[in-house]
Design a protein around this motif. Structure first.
Motif, short mmCIF file in Angstrom:
data_model
loop_
_atom_site.label_atom_id
_atom_site.label_comp_id
_atom_site.label_asym_id
_atom_site.label_seq_id
_atom_site.Cartn_x
_atom_site.Cartn_y
_atom_site.Cartn_z
N LYS A 68 0.76 -1.07 -0.05
CA LYS A 68 0.02 0.02 -0.03
C LYS A 68 0.84 1.38 -0.05
CE LYS A 68 -3.83 2.23 2.64
NZ LYS A 68 -4.56 2.29 3.81
N LEU A 69 1.88 1.16 0.90
CA LEU A 69 2.81 2.46 0.99
C LEU A 69 3.56 2.77 -0.50
CD1 LEU A 69 4.35 2.10 4.37
CD2 LEU A 69 2.94 4.01 3.53
N ASN A 70 3.77 1.51 -1.10
CA ASN A 70 4.42 1.74 -2.62
C ASN A 70 3.40 1.60 -3.66
OD1 ASN A 70 7.52 1.79 -2.00
ND2 ASN A 70 6.51 0.25 -0.18
N ASN A 71 2.24 1.93 -3.67
CA ASN A 71 1.07 2.10 -4.60
C ASN A 71 1.18 0.56 -5.38
OD1 ASN A 71 0.41 4.44 -3.74
ND2 ASN A 71 2.32 5.46 -4.95
N LYS A 72 1.42 -0.44 -4.61
CA LYS A 72 0.99 -1.72 -5.49
C LYS A 72 -0.05 -2.66 -4.97
CE LYS A 72 6.00 -2.04 -6.45
NZ LYS A 72 7.58 -2.59 -6.27
N ARG A 73 -0.52 -3.40 -5.59
CA ARG A 73 -1.50 -4.19 -5.13
C ARG A 73 -1.37 -5.47 -4.62
NH1 ARG A 73 -4.91 -6.08 -9.34
NH2 ARG A 73 -3.20 -6.17 -10.54
N TYR A 74 -2.11 -6.13 -3.74
CA TYR A 74 -1.76 -7.53 -3.05
C TYR A 74 -2.65 -8.35 -3.95
CZ TYR A 74 -1.48 -11.29 0.10
OH TYR A 74 -1.22 -12.56 0.64
N THR A 75 -1.85 -9.53 -4.76
CA THR A 75 -2.48 -10.07 -5.72
C THR A 75 -2.46 -11.52 -5.17
OG1 THR A 75 -0.44 -10.57 -6.88
CG2 THR A 75 -1.59 -8.66 -7.56
N ILE A 76 -3.04 -12.36 -5.89
CA ILE A 76 -3.18 -13.83 -5.83
C ILE A 76 -1.68 -14.48 -5.96
CG2 ILE A 76 -3.86 -16.10 -6.61
CD1 ILE A 76 -6.67 -14.61 -7.38
N GLU A 77 -1.02 -13.73 -6.97
CA GLU A 77 0.43 -14.49 -7.10
C GLU A 77 1.33 -14.22 -5.94
OE1 GLU A 77 -1.37 -12.59 -9.40
OE2 GLU A 77 -1.68 -14.07 -11.16
N ARG A 78 1.16 -13.00 -5.30
CA ARG A 78 1.92 -12.64 -4.34
C ARG A 78 1.52 -13.54 -3.15
NH1 ARG A 78 1.65 -6.40 -6.28
NH2 ARG A 78 3.77 -6.35 -7.27
N ASP A 79 0.36 -13.72 -2.85
CA ASP A 79 -0.20 -14.62 -1.70
C ASP A 79 0.44 -15.91 -2.16
OD1 ASP A 79 -2.09 -14.97 0.51
OD2 ASP A 79 -2.92 -16.49 -0.62
N ARG A 80 0.41 -16.54 -3.37
CA ARG A 80 0.99 -18.03 -3.44
C ARG A 80 2.43 -18.01 -3.35
NH1 ARG A 80 -3.48 -19.62 -8.32
NH2 ARG A 80 -4.85 -20.06 -6.88
N MET A 81 2.97 -16.74 -3.75
CA MET A 81 4.27 -16.69 -3.33
C MET A 81 4.89 -16.45 -1.88
SD MET A 81 5.87 -14.01 -6.44
CE MET A 81 7.47 -13.67 -5.57
N LEU A 82 4.15 -16.12 -1.20
CA LEU A 82 4.23 -16.30 0.43
C LEU A 82 4.16 -17.57 0.94
CD1 LEU A 82 4.80 -14.62 2.83
CD2 LEU A 82 2.25 -13.93 2.90
N GLU A 83 3.12 -18.32 0.36
CA GLU A 83 2.98 -19.74 0.58
C GLU A 83 4.27 -20.70 0.22
OE1 GLU A 83 -0.76 -21.50 -0.78
OE2 GLU A 83 -1.72 -19.48 -0.42
N ALA A 84 4.67 -20.21 -0.89
CA ALA A 84 6.02 -21.03 -1.49
C ALA A 84 7.25 -20.52 -0.61
CB ALA A 84 6.12 -20.74 -2.79
N ILE A 85 7.27 -19.47 -0.26
CA ILE A 85 8.51 -18.88 0.83
C ILE A 85 8.21 -19.49 2.16
CG2 ILE A 85 9.25 -17.16 1.98
CD1 ILE A 85 8.78 -15.20 -0.47
N ASP A 86 7.04 -19.78 2.72
CA ASP A 86 6.86 -20.55 4.10
C ASP A 86 7.15 -22.04 3.64
OD1 ASP A 86 6.11 -18.29 5.44
OD2 ASP A 86 4.19 -18.52 5.17
N ALA A 87 6.90 -22.52 2.57
CA ALA A 87 7.35 -23.92 2.41
C ALA A 87 8.76 -24.34 2.12
CB ALA A 87 6.48 -24.40 1.39
#
Length: 151
Positions: free
Chosen positions: A16-35
């Motif tokens: 939000k501070l950098n004028n970018k959106r939260y997307t499904i791809e970013r959510d899935r990337m977070l899941e991959a990073i956690d794995a």
């Protein structure tokens, strides 16, 4: 260790501070990073994300990955040999980089009596300390005298 909801909130705040959106791809990337295992490479992350169907194009991961580093969710570790590895930022820590053999040891960050950022009204999202020097094995090989150490 932060739960998934806390990580999502931290990422959303950064985006939000950098004028970018939260997307499904970013959510899935977070899941991959956690794995991923504790320490990983970007190529390892791409392989895992593709194998699980989280991200199909490597370019998507490359374009978006550094938002996780900038948001304080992933630590970037640069070895003396130029190799770059990453770690999930689940805790405040101290990294001891050996400039002799390239090993990187991770230790808990010592408690500080006074936080230098409090006077500046600065809000940290991550706290790390990186020290470069010689591990005990390299120290012995080089026969470094105690007097030559920085105190």
């Amino acid at each position: 260790m932060k739960d998934h909801a806390a990580k999502v909130a931290q990422l959303r705040q950064y985006l939000k501070l950098n004028n970018k959106r939260y997307t499904i791809e970013r959510d899935r990337m977070l899941e991959a990073i956690d794995a991923m295992p504790e320490r990983f490479t970007l190529l390892g992350l791409i392989d895992l994300a593709r194998s699980r169907g989280y991200v199909y194009a490597a370019s998507t991961l490359y374009r978006n990955f550094f938002a996780f580093v900038e948001a304080g969710l992933v630590n970037e570790l640069r070895g003396v040999n130029g190799k770059i590895e990453y770690e999930r930022n689940d805790e405040d820590c101290c990294y001891l980089h050996c400039i002799g053999c390239g090993s990187i040891l991770k230790r808990p960050l010592p408690e500080q009596k006074t936080a230098m950022w409090e006077d500046e009204e600065f809000t940290p999202v991550t706290k790390q300390l990186h020290l470069r020097g010689y591990c005990p094995d390299c120290h012995k090989k080089l026969q470094i005298k105690k007097e030559s150490r920085i105190k």
